[in-house]
Design a protein around this motif. Structure first.
Motif, PDB file in Angstrom:
ATOM      1  N   TRP A 172     -19.542  11.671  84.139  1.00 27.79           N
ATOM      2  CA  TRP A 172     -20.717  10.830  84.330  1.00 27.79           C
ATOM      3  C   TRP A 172     -20.611  10.080  85.649  1.00 27.79           C
ATOM      4  O   TRP A 172     -19.538   9.602  86.040  1.00 27.79           O
ATOM      5  CB  TRP A 172     -20.857   9.823  83.201  1.00 27.79           C
ATOM      6  N   THR A 173     -21.737   9.962  86.339  1.00 28.19           N
ATOM      7  CA  THR A 173     -21.745   9.232  87.606  1.00 28.19           C
ATOM      8  C   THR A 173     -22.589   7.960  87.530  1.00 28.19           C
ATOM      9  O   THR A 173     -22.361   7.033  88.277  1.00 28.19           O
ATOM     10  CB  THR A 173     -22.299  10.125  88.733  1.00 28.19           C
ATOM     11  N   ARG A 174     -23.589   7.930  86.624  1.00 30.09           N
ATOM     12  CA  ARG A 174     -24.479   6.762  86.532  1.00 30.09           C
ATOM     13  C   ARG A 174     -24.110   5.846  85.369  1.00 30.09           C
ATOM     14  O   ARG A 174     -24.319   4.634  85.452  1.00 30.09           O
ATOM     15  CB  ARG A 174     -25.930   7.236  86.380  1.00 30.09           C
ATOM     16  N   GLU A 175     -23.616   6.377  84.289  1.00 27.91           N
ATOM     17  CA  GLU A 175     -23.271   5.581  83.108  1.00 27.91           C
ATOM     18  C   GLU A 175     -21.764   5.454  82.990  1.00 27.91           C
ATOM     19  O   GLU A 175     -21.022   6.285  83.496  1.00 27.91           O
ATOM     20  CB  GLU A 175     -23.808   6.255  81.840  1.00 27.91           C
ATOM     21  N   THR A 176     -21.330   4.408  82.295  1.00 27.37           N
ATOM     22  CA  THR A 176     -19.908   4.247  82.002  1.00 27.37           C
ATOM     23  C   THR A 176     -19.734   4.313  80.506  1.00 27.37           C
ATOM     24  O   THR A 176     -20.600   3.891  79.741  1.00 27.37           O
ATOM     25  CB  THR A 176     -19.357   2.915  82.535  1.00 27.37           C
ATOM     26  N   ASP A 182     -29.771  13.378  79.855  1.00 30.16           N
ATOM     27  CA  ASP A 182     -29.323  12.201  80.593  1.00 30.16           C
ATOM     28  C   ASP A 182     -27.889  11.841  80.218  1.00 30.16           C
ATOM     29  O   ASP A 182     -27.331  12.360  79.257  1.00 30.16           O
ATOM     30  CB  ASP A 182     -30.224  11.002  80.282  1.00 30.16           C
ATOM     31  N   GLU A 183     -27.342  10.926  80.989  1.00 28.33           N
ATOM     32  CA  GLU A 183     -26.027  10.392  80.672  1.00 28.33           C
ATOM     33  C   GLU A 183     -26.201   9.193  79.740  1.00 28.33           C
ATOM     34  O   GLU A 183     -27.210   8.521  79.767  1.00 28.33           O
ATOM     35  CB  GLU A 183     -25.309   9.956  81.943  1.00 28.33           C
ATOM     36  N   GLY A 184     -25.221   8.936  78.926  1.00 34.63           N
ATOM     37  CA  GLY A 184     -25.257   7.801  78.010  1.00 34.63           C
ATOM     38  C   GLY A 184     -24.792   8.224  76.633  1.00 34.63           C
ATOM     39  O   GLY A 184     -24.616   9.407  76.338  1.00 34.63           O
TER      40      GLY A 184
END
Length: 113
Positions: free
Chosen positions: A108-112, A31-33
């Motif tokens: 990343w596209t969902r998290e910053t 996942d992103e993060g």
């Protein structure tokens, strides 16, 4: 071809490419993060350590060390010897891996960050 295999250029290029590639491949399944990013760095370190140790084992065999000679030592002795080579190779792959992991949040596209 022997100029590449007799020098450190060939192993350094392969290890550098793997250090760049492994975090990117792991990022495809994680996942992103921030926590997954740190987990990616941890997994990349473990994978690259094992890959570089195995890579040096393959280089020894490729350059003519008979498997019979390597099997004359215990498994633990071989693991320690090639493990030390893999750990010393971290001088090559660790900085590249850190830069590769540090560049992952740009995609990343969902998290910053």
């Amino acid at each position: 071809m022997s100029a590449l295999s007799d020098s450190l250029l060939f192993p350094a290029m392969i290890l550098g490419f793997l250090a760049w590639l492994v975090p990117k491949l792991l990022a495809m399944v994680l996942d992103e993060g921030v926590k997954p990013l740190l987990f990616n760095a941890f997994l990349s370190t473990i994978f690259l350590y094992v890959l570089s140790s195995g890579f040096f084992f393959c280089l020894y065999v490729w350059r003519g060390v008979p498997l019979g000679e390597l099997s004359g030592y215990s498994v633990a002795d071989n693991i320690v010897f090639f493990g030390r080579l893999g750990l010393s190779a971290a001088l090559i792959w660790a900085p590249i891996m850190v830069l590769s992991v540090a560049g992952l949040p740009r995609h990343w596209t969902r998290e910053t960050w």
